[in-house]
Design a protein around this motif. Sequence first.
Motif, mmCIF file in Angstrom:
data_model
loop_
_atom_site.group_PDB
_atom_site.id
_atom_site.type_symbol
_atom_site.label_atom_id
_atom_site.label_comp_id
_atom_site.label_asym_id
_atom_site.label_seq_id
_atom_site.Cartn_x
_atom_site.Cartn_y
_atom_site.Cartn_z
ATOM 1 N N HIS A 263 0.842 -1.190 0.000
ATOM 2 C CA HIS A 263 0.000 0.000 0.000
ATOM 3 C C HIS A 263 0.883 1.248 0.000
ATOM 4 C CE1 HIS A 263 -3.086 -2.902 1.289
ATOM 5 N NE2 HIS A 263 -2.138 -3.367 2.082
ATOM 6 N N GLU A 264 0.277 2.367 -0.302
ATOM 7 C CA GLU A 264 0.970 3.653 -0.190
ATOM 8 C C GLU A 264 -0.029 4.694 0.278
ATOM 9 O OE1 GLU A 264 3.214 6.490 -3.242
ATOM 10 O OE2 GLU A 264 4.389 4.710 -2.732
ATOM 11 N N PRO A 265 0.243 5.333 1.449
ATOM 12 C CA PRO A 265 1.406 5.107 2.317
ATOM 13 C C PRO A 265 1.254 3.842 3.147
ATOM 14 C CG PRO A 265 -0.069 6.668 3.347
ATOM 15 C CD PRO A 265 -0.667 6.367 1.993
ATOM 16 N N GLU A 266 2.343 3.500 3.822
ATOM 17 C CA GLU A 266 2.317 2.413 4.789
ATOM 18 C C GLU A 266 2.823 2.925 6.126
ATOM 19 O OE1 GLU A 266 2.897 -1.465 1.871
ATOM 20 O OE2 GLU A 266 4.515 -0.893 3.218
ATOM 21 N N PRO A 267 2.153 2.623 7.226
ATOM 22 C CA PRO A 267 0.879 1.922 7.316
ATOM 23 C C PRO A 267 -0.248 2.650 6.574
ATOM 24 C CG PRO A 267 1.911 2.090 9.475
ATOM 25 C CD PRO A 267 2.686 2.961 8.550
ATOM 26 N N MET A 268 -1.256 1.903 6.163
ATOM 27 C CA MET A 268 -2.403 2.458 5.448
ATOM 28 C C MET A 268 -3.156 3.441 6.345
ATOM 29 S SD MET A 268 -5.756 0.413 4.089
ATOM 30 C CE MET A 268 -4.871 -0.732 3.041
ATOM 31 N N THR A 269 -3.628 4.528 5.754
ATOM 32 C CA THR A 269 -4.390 5.503 6.526
ATOM 33 C C THR A 269 -5.769 4.947 6.884
ATOM 34 O OG1 THR A 269 -5.281 6.517 4.523
ATOM 35 C CG2 THR A 269 -3.226 7.424 5.396
ATOM 36 N N ALA A 270 -6.330 5.442 7.989
ATOM 37 C CA ALA A 270 -7.624 4.944 8.462
ATOM 38 C C ALA A 270 -8.733 5.193 7.446
ATOM 39 C CB ALA A 270 -7.971 5.591 9.797
ATOM 40 N N GLY A 271 -8.629 6.279 6.692
ATOM 41 C CA GLY A 271 -9.680 6.623 5.747
ATOM 42 C C GLY A 271 -9.444 6.156 4.333
ATOM 43 N N ASP A 272 -8.469 5.274 4.110
ATOM 44 C CA ASP A 272 -8.174 4.801 2.761
ATOM 45 C C ASP A 272 -9.435 4.165 2.155
ATOM 46 O OD1 ASP A 272 -7.242 3.225 0.500
ATOM 47 O OD2 ASP A 272 -5.226 3.514 1.312
ATOM 48 N N PRO A 273 -9.859 4.614 0.973
ATOM 49 C CA PRO A 273 -11.111 4.109 0.384
ATOM 50 C C PRO A 273 -11.091 2.628 0.056
ATOM 51 C CG PRO A 273 -9.945 5.535 -1.164
ATOM 52 C CD PRO A 273 -9.270 5.695 0.162
ATOM 53 N N ILE A 274 -9.919 2.029 -0.073
ATOM 54 C CA ILE A 274 -9.887 0.589 -0.376
ATOM 55 C C ILE A 274 -10.454 -0.212 0.787
ATOM 56 C CG2 ILE A 274 -7.565 0.089 0.512
ATOM 57 C CD1 ILE A 274 -9.067 -1.242 -2.793
ATOM 58 N N ARG A 275 -10.426 0.347 1.998
ATOM 59 C CA ARG A 275 -10.959 -0.371 3.160
ATOM 60 C C ARG A 275 -12.454 -0.653 3.003
ATOM 61 N NH1 ARG A 275 -7.721 -0.185 7.957
ATOM 62 N NH2 ARG A 275 -5.968 1.292 7.855
ATOM 63 N N GLN A 276 -13.161 0.221 2.289
ATOM 64 C CA GLN A 276 -14.608 0.087 2.146
ATOM 65 C C GLN A 276 -15.026 -0.565 0.839
ATOM 66 O OE1 GLN A 276 -16.225 0.792 4.891
ATOM 67 N NE2 GLN A 276 -14.302 1.557 5.765
#
Length: 324
Positions: A263-276
């Motif tokens: 991922h970029e950035p790492e660690p992944m941000t809490a609001g990264d859209p891929i999470r949803q």
Amino acid sequence: MPRAPLRRILVLDDFGNAAPGSTDWSGLPVAFLDQKLDEDALAARIEAEGADAVVLIRERSAFPASLVRRLPGLRLVVTTGMRNRVLDLEACDAAGIAVCGTPSLPSPTVELTWGLILALARRIPQQERLLRQGGWQQGAGLGLEGATLSIAGLGRIGAGVAAIGRAFGMRLLAWSPNMTAATAEAAGAELVDKETLFRRADILTLHLGLGPSTRGIVGAAELALMRPGALLVNTARGPLVDQPALVAALHGGRLGGTAIDTHEPEPMTAGDPIRQAPNTILTPHLGYVTQQNFRQYFEGTVECLRAWNEGIPLPRPLNAAAKA
């Protein structure tokens, strides 16, 4: 020219506290940092500790020229592995900072790639959640025998992935910007053009290096070429894929699913859209994270540190300052 022994060594970004138990650090003035710091905080911490050596665990913390210039007391950098795209070797050379690498194993990333392929193809996470919620099997997964595995990149990892694909009885296609037919044939794959790689894939797995020519190499146009329900696996570098295009393809339902370890950035941000996004398996850059590989990393690290203190040639030098 004799080298003064190291006064303070900082191992950066040891998120899982893996480094202390992976090898014998006795006699070395070492401290382990278990959280990621931004450039300002990292520079301040290194200076406050009086550290003259740092150890980088893969590419978790960038070490650009702007940071190097802020560390006049730094004399040695050890990076785990032999390549680190976020470490500025030229800046280290200009500052007289020696840089060494360590041994590493290709097999952990090959293994994780296949773990993700199997989990994605057979819908293991979804079925496991359904079972825990009191349900039973729902839908059917993709069998691998006879399916087409498209491999972008046939270096050590890509070739290892291909070998296991052959064992599963898959049809193998391969492409990269500079791949030859002989390279593909040696891996048991058919060399095709980029469009064919995407168009014929049941599963597409990425094993390319990241550079100006490969950043965003998988975009909306490439994803649109893939057959409905096809799967994408990325254990190489996050920025190889245009993430907004990937998220749109997942929400649109054309892409059957994706598994992503980088991922970029790492660690992944809490609001990264891929999470949803639906139909995803997301792992926190586990490709190289095995006990055996960490042992290789940190035994090699300690070898470099002890060589420095003993005044003998540094193993696996990565820049001119390390060879001096």
